[in-house]
Design an enzyme around this catalytic site. Structure first.
Site, short mmCIF file in Angstrom:
data_model
loop_
_atom_site.label_atom_id
_atom_site.label_comp_id
_atom_site.label_asym_id
_atom_site.label_seq_id
_atom_site.Cartn_x
_atom_site.Cartn_y
_atom_site.Cartn_z
N GLU A 283 0.83 -1.21 0.00
CA GLU A 283 0.00 0.00 0.00
C GLU A 283 0.86 1.26 0.00
O GLU A 283 0.50 2.27 -0.61
CB GLU A 283 -0.96 -0.01 1.19
CG GLU A 283 -1.92 -1.17 1.23
CD GLU A 283 -2.68 -1.37 -0.08
OE1 GLU A 283 -2.97 -0.36 -0.77
OE2 GLU A 283 -2.97 -2.52 -0.44
N HIS B 200 1.74 2.20 -3.43
CA HIS B 200 0.75 3.06 -4.08
C HIS B 200 0.93 4.52 -3.67
O HIS B 200 0.73 5.43 -4.49
CB HIS B 200 -0.66 2.59 -3.73
CG HIS B 200 -1.06 1.32 -4.41
ND1 HIS B 200 -1.00 1.15 -5.78
CD2 HIS B 200 -1.55 0.15 -3.91
CE1 HIS B 200 -1.42 -0.07 -6.09
NE2 HIS B 200 -1.75 -0.69 -4.98
N HIS C 223 1.63 7.68 -6.14
CA HIS C 223 0.87 8.93 -6.09
C HIS C 223 1.80 10.13 -5.96
O HIS C 223 1.62 11.15 -6.64
CB HIS C 223 -0.11 8.88 -4.91
CG HIS C 223 -0.94 10.11 -4.74
ND1 HIS C 223 -1.95 10.44 -5.62
CD2 HIS C 223 -0.91 11.10 -3.80
CE1 HIS C 223 -2.52 11.57 -5.23
NE2 HIS C 223 -1.91 11.99 -4.14
#
Length: 233
Positions: A101, A104, A108
């Protein structure tokens, strides 16, 4: 093939999906019982990886209830959200899922192109996925009584193409997040050789769920085209 007989096309994808789901459950079940070498909880591992990438301002939230595998990065709030099991547990599985996670979050922060593409088509995909099968069904119903039946069916099939496009773009996003996690866990010194091997197995099994989703979507489109061909005869 008719509407029901064409479902046979979905069987290989369904079998593949069941195999993949079984693999991820087995991998998670095994490595959620094995402590990682540094005794880091998922939250600690995520914080370490975030800080190492200059993302100390990204919060890590704990989710109440729900599935242990329901973990995600929220780009709207720029936050990593972990299930209670992953947040508090110092297992290999918890560590690698949390770091995935964070992968991610790094995507971003670095404006990773496939993420931009995926986020850009989400509103369109949400709309087209809602109307694809209703349009296809209406097309089948009106195909023999109205010249608009074929148009409705074709619009439904076109809508479904966007669903496949979403799955196609999602796959490299997820694979990249897992690769980032594994590389970062190694470079930061978070894992031993055994930890790395277990993490790779968990993340590979998880990545295959996205391959299965793409395969199912493609099989569904093939089914739609078979129905269309049968309807034209």
């Amino acid at each position: 093939m008719g509407y029901y007989s064409s479902m046979i096309v979905l069987i290989p994808a369904m079998i593949f999906t069941m195999i993949v789901q079984g693999r991820i459950k087995r991998a998670y079940s095994r490595y959620s019982q094995v402590e990682n070498s540094r005794r880091l909880t998922g939250a600690q591992a995520a914080r370490m990886m975030l800080d190492a990438n200059g993302l100390s301002g990204v919060p890590i939230n704990i989710l109440n209830g729900g599935d242990d595998l329901n973990n995600y990065f929220d780009p709207r709030s720029n936050s990593v959200n972990l299930s209670q099991a992953v947040y508090h547990t110092d297992s290999i599985a918890a560590m690698c899922i949390a770091c995935h996670e964070v992968g991610h979050a790094i995507q971003h922060a670095t404006n990773y192109a496939p993420v931009r593409i995926r986020n850009g088509i989400v509103p369109l995909v949400n709309l087209t996925s809602t109307f694809s099968w209703p349009l296809i069904m209406l097309g089948l119903i009106f195909s023999t009584s109205s010249r608009y039946g074929s148009l409705l069916f074709n619009l439904g099939a076109l809508c479904f193409v966007f669903v496949i496009l979403f799955h196609l773009v999602t796959l490299p996003v997820e694979l990249n997040a897992s690769n980032r996690a594994l590389k970062q866990m190694t470079s930061i010194g978070m894992v031993s050789d055994f930890d790395y091997s277990g993490s790779r197995k968990v993340l590979h099994a998880a990545a295959m769920t996205y391959v299965a989703a793409l395969a199912t979507a493609v099989a569904s489109l093939i089914r739609i085209l078979l129905i269309r061909g049968s309807n034209d005869r």
